[in-house]
Write a protein that holds these residues in place. Structure first.
Motif, short mmCIF file in Angstrom:
data_model
loop_
_atom_site.label_atom_id
_atom_site.label_comp_id
_atom_site.label_asym_id
_atom_site.label_seq_id
_atom_site.Cartn_x
_atom_site.Cartn_y
_atom_site.Cartn_z
N PHE A 317 0.84 -1.20 0.00
CA PHE A 317 0.00 0.00 0.00
C PHE A 317 0.88 1.25 0.00
O PHE A 317 0.66 2.18 -0.79
CB PHE A 317 -0.92 -0.01 1.22
N GLY A 318 1.88 1.28 0.89
CA GLY A 318 2.76 2.44 0.97
C GLY A 318 3.57 2.63 -0.30
O GLY A 318 3.78 3.77 -0.75
N LEU A 319 4.04 1.53 -0.90
CA LEU A 319 4.78 1.63 -2.15
C LEU A 319 3.91 2.22 -3.26
O LEU A 319 4.34 3.11 -4.02
CB LEU A 319 5.29 0.24 -2.55
N GLY A 320 2.68 1.73 -3.35
CA GLY A 320 1.76 2.27 -4.35
C GLY A 320 1.49 3.75 -4.12
O GLY A 320 1.43 4.54 -5.08
N ALA A 321 1.36 4.16 -2.86
CA ALA A 321 1.10 5.57 -2.55
C ALA A 321 2.27 6.44 -2.98
O ALA A 321 2.08 7.53 -3.55
CB ALA A 321 0.86 5.72 -1.06
N MET A 322 3.50 5.98 -2.74
CA MET A 322 4.67 6.76 -3.14
C MET A 322 4.74 6.91 -4.66
O MET A 322 5.04 7.99 -5.18
CB MET A 322 5.94 6.11 -2.60
N ALA A 347 -10.21 4.54 -8.43
CA ALA A 347 -9.34 3.35 -8.29
C ALA A 347 -9.21 2.95 -6.83
O ALA A 347 -9.28 1.75 -6.49
CB ALA A 347 -7.96 3.64 -8.87
N MET A 348 -9.04 3.93 -5.95
CA MET A 348 -8.90 3.60 -4.52
C MET A 348 -10.20 3.00 -3.99
O MET A 348 -10.16 2.07 -3.17
CB MET A 348 -8.54 4.85 -3.73
N THR A 349 -11.35 3.50 -4.45
CA THR A 349 -12.64 2.96 -3.99
C THR A 349 -12.77 1.48 -4.33
O THR A 349 -13.10 0.65 -3.48
CB THR A 349 -13.80 3.74 -4.63
N LEU A 350 -12.51 1.15 -5.60
CA LEU A 350 -12.67 -0.24 -6.04
C LEU A 350 -11.65 -1.16 -5.37
O LEU A 350 -11.99 -2.24 -4.90
CB LEU A 350 -12.52 -0.31 -7.56
N ALA A 351 -10.39 -0.69 -5.32
CA ALA A 351 -9.34 -1.56 -4.77
C ALA A 351 -9.48 -1.73 -3.27
O ALA A 351 -9.31 -2.83 -2.74
CB ALA A 351 -7.97 -0.98 -5.12
N ALA A 352 -9.80 -0.63 -2.55
CA ALA A 352 -9.97 -0.73 -1.09
C ALA A 352 -11.15 -1.64 -0.75
O ALA A 352 -11.09 -2.42 0.21
CB ALA A 352 -10.18 0.66 -0.48
N GLY A 353 -12.21 -1.56 -1.56
CA GLY A 353 -13.34 -2.46 -1.35
C GLY A 353 -12.93 -3.90 -1.55
O GLY A 353 -13.33 -4.79 -0.79
N GLY A 354 -12.09 -4.15 -2.57
CA GLY A 354 -11.61 -5.51 -2.79
C GLY A 354 -10.73 -6.01 -1.66
O GLY A 354 -10.81 -7.17 -1.26
N VAL A 355 -9.90 -5.11 -1.10
CA VAL A 355 -9.02 -5.51 0.00
C VAL A 355 -9.84 -5.89 1.23
O VAL A 355 -9.63 -6.96 1.83
CB VAL A 355 -8.04 -4.36 0.36
N LEU A 356 -10.78 -5.03 1.64
CA LEU A 356 -11.53 -5.30 2.86
C LEU A 356 -12.47 -6.49 2.69
O LEU A 356 -12.64 -7.28 3.62
CB LEU A 356 -12.31 -4.04 3.28
N ALA A 357 -13.06 -6.62 1.50
CA ALA A 357 -13.89 -7.81 1.25
C ALA A 357 -13.01 -9.06 1.20
O ALA A 357 -13.41 -10.14 1.67
CB ALA A 357 -14.65 -7.65 -0.06
N THR A 376 -4.65 0.06 -4.40
CA THR A 376 -5.23 0.99 -3.43
C THR A 376 -4.27 2.14 -3.16
O THR A 376 -4.66 3.31 -3.14
CB THR A 376 -5.56 0.28 -2.11
N GLY A 377 -2.99 1.80 -2.96
CA GLY A 377 -1.98 2.83 -2.72
C GLY A 377 -1.78 3.74 -3.92
O GLY A 377 -1.63 4.96 -3.77
N LEU A 378 -1.79 3.18 -5.13
CA LEU A 378 -1.66 4.00 -6.34
C LEU A 378 -2.80 5.02 -6.44
O LEU A 378 -2.57 6.19 -6.73
CB LEU A 378 -1.64 3.11 -7.58
N GLY A 379 -4.02 4.55 -6.20
CA GLY A 379 -5.16 5.47 -6.23
C GLY A 379 -5.06 6.52 -5.15
O GLY A 379 -5.32 7.70 -5.38
#
Length: 468
Positions: A317-322, A347-357, A376-379
């Protein structure tokens, strides 16, 4: 004690290292706690309200005192207030590590946030003193890189320290490790930071701080009580929030009209990109803080992962954010404008939803979750890296400092709000509809990210062509 104008390059670099250490302390302590929350909760037998305040209390007190912290430096000296903030932060860290009850830990975290708010603004002010404008650009880029690395390091370091359990201290080490670092910053700051203050300090607006602080507390406190259920006190506090916000707004408007020091200038919110940027800042910070809290807790409570594994899973997540901040936002924002924020939020909405699900409902394997965390981090990076430049694009230079401080305050308040909202749903969910709590929490996080996308879509097509 160093004086401006007498610093060698070596002393300037040592001063810069001192300021970077302080920035790392502040950022790491905002993120390191998430990994430790299940262990803290089990140790104290703490309920949902205390768990949320352990995280939200830091962000809340930081936000409420951040603008005052900057003005304290203007009035009493940046170096003096920096040292005062570092000393207070170090002592508050010791109090966190030695806390005997959840209530004591919450009080110490509030003190950490308050002293962090005094420490943090002095770092940027001292950058103005230490370096000329061209040097400052490079040094601020270094600040951004270190800040990104610190946000990744927080959860990882927390997991390592808890797993190591040195001297049987467990989670307490995540706070006690600040003691040697804080002492190093104090000694280095005393010897290498220049002693300067503003020639024209702006003054304080204590009533404005009190009104907005009471309004925020009136909103947040009932939200953290969701699991226990709302009674007359909670409804009364919530009912008072809107009138207190209105009184605060009238107060600062009157102070500005009278040419007296005010908490902020309401005229800034007449600038459309800044107004929408503020809204995006609050919604994004709330969604991001809510996601990180839910992610760390769900990994341990729903998947039975250790704190160390939980910390390591923050790395993609942190790598994607950077990458999102340094590459996507910087390269695509000038060309595509608001659509970078829209795409990042979606992108963050879809990916974060996938992570938590994937953690609870779908029980996805790590090879599937890791790419979702990276996305998620990229978004997140594409969205967050664009908020500040978009928000201040049409703000005049005379208001640039105030606008930046107001945005940072909004982000911290948003983080506290997100922890209260997502945390309340997570802890009160109780497997409703046969779904795990992480899925329930995403109903809040997804809504907040959707608001980011909606607000971003309202930005003008041409953002960077006009300045006040």
């Amino acid at each position: 004690m160093a004086q401006t104008g007498t610093l060698t390059k070596r002393q300037q670099n040592l001063a810069l290292v001192t300021l970077i250490v302080a920035v790392v302390l502040e950022i790491v302590d905002l993120t390191i706690v998430n990994t430790a929350l299940p262990a803290i909760s089990a140790d104290f037998g703490a309920g949902a309200e205390a768990v949320q305040w352990i995280v939200a209390g830091y962000a809340l007190s930081f936000a409420l005192l951040l603008m005052a912290g900057g003005r304290l430096g203007d009035s009493f000296g940046y170096r003096r207030m920096f040292l005062f903030g570092v000393a207070g932060f170090t002592l508050a860290s010791a109090a966190c590590g030695l806390a005997r009850t959840a209530e004591e830990l919450v009080a110490a975290r509030l003190l950490q946030g308050a002293t962090g708010a005094i420490m943090s603004p002095q770092a940027l002010a001292l950058m103005q003193v230490l370096f000329d404008p061209l040097e400052r650009v490079r040094k601020l880029a270094l600040f951004g890189l270190v800040g990104g690395l610190a946000s990744i390091a927080g959860p990882v370091l927390g997991g390592i320290l808890i797993d190591a359990n040195l001297f049987g201290l467990g989670w307490r080490l995540i706070f006690l490790i600040n003691l040697p670092v804080g002492l190093l910053a104090l000694v280095s700051g005393w010897y290498f930071l220049p002693d300067r203050r503003s020639a024209r300090p702006a003054g304080f607006d204590a009533p404005g701080m009190a009104l907005f602080g009471a309004a925020v507390l009136g909103l947040l406190w009932p939200l953290t009580r969701a699991e226990a259920g709302w009674g007359a006190r909670e409804w009364a506090a919530l009912a008072c929030a809107a009138p207190l916000f209105a009184l605060g707004w009238r107060h600062v408007a009157a102070r500005v009209a009278q040419h007296r020091p005010a908490l902020f200038d309401p005229a800034l919110l007449a600038i459309l990109p800044f107004r929408l940027g503020m809204a995006i800042s609050v919604a994004f910070a709330a969604a991001n803080a809510g996601f990180l809290l839910t992610f760390a807790f769900a990994l341990q409570a729903e998947r039975g992962q250790s704190p160390l594994t939980t910390g390591l899973l923050h790395m993609p997540f942190g790598l994607g954010a950077m990458i999102g901040i340094a590459v996507l936002g910087r390269n695509f924002l000038p060309r595509y404008g608001k659509w970078v924020l829209v795409a990042g939020g979606a992108a963050m909405t879809l990916a974060a939803g996938g992570v938590l699900a994937g953690i609870g409902l779908l029980a996805l394997s790590w090879p599937v979750l890791v790419p979702l965390l990276l996305l998620t981090g990229l978004g997140m990076g594409a969205l967050s890296g664009c908020i500040m430049p978009v928000s201040v694009a049409q703000v005049g230079n005379d208001h640039a400092g105030a606008a930046s401080a107001l945005l940072k305050t909004a982000q911290q308040l948003g983080a506290a709000l997100g922890i209260a909202l997502a945390g309340s749903v997570y802890f009160a969910w109780n497997n409703a509809l046969g779904l795990p709590p992480s899925t329930g929490a995403f109903t809040v996080i997804g809504l907040l990210l959707a608001l980011c996308v909606i607000f971003a879509a309202q930005l003008p097509e041409k953002i960077f062509n006009k300045r006040g």
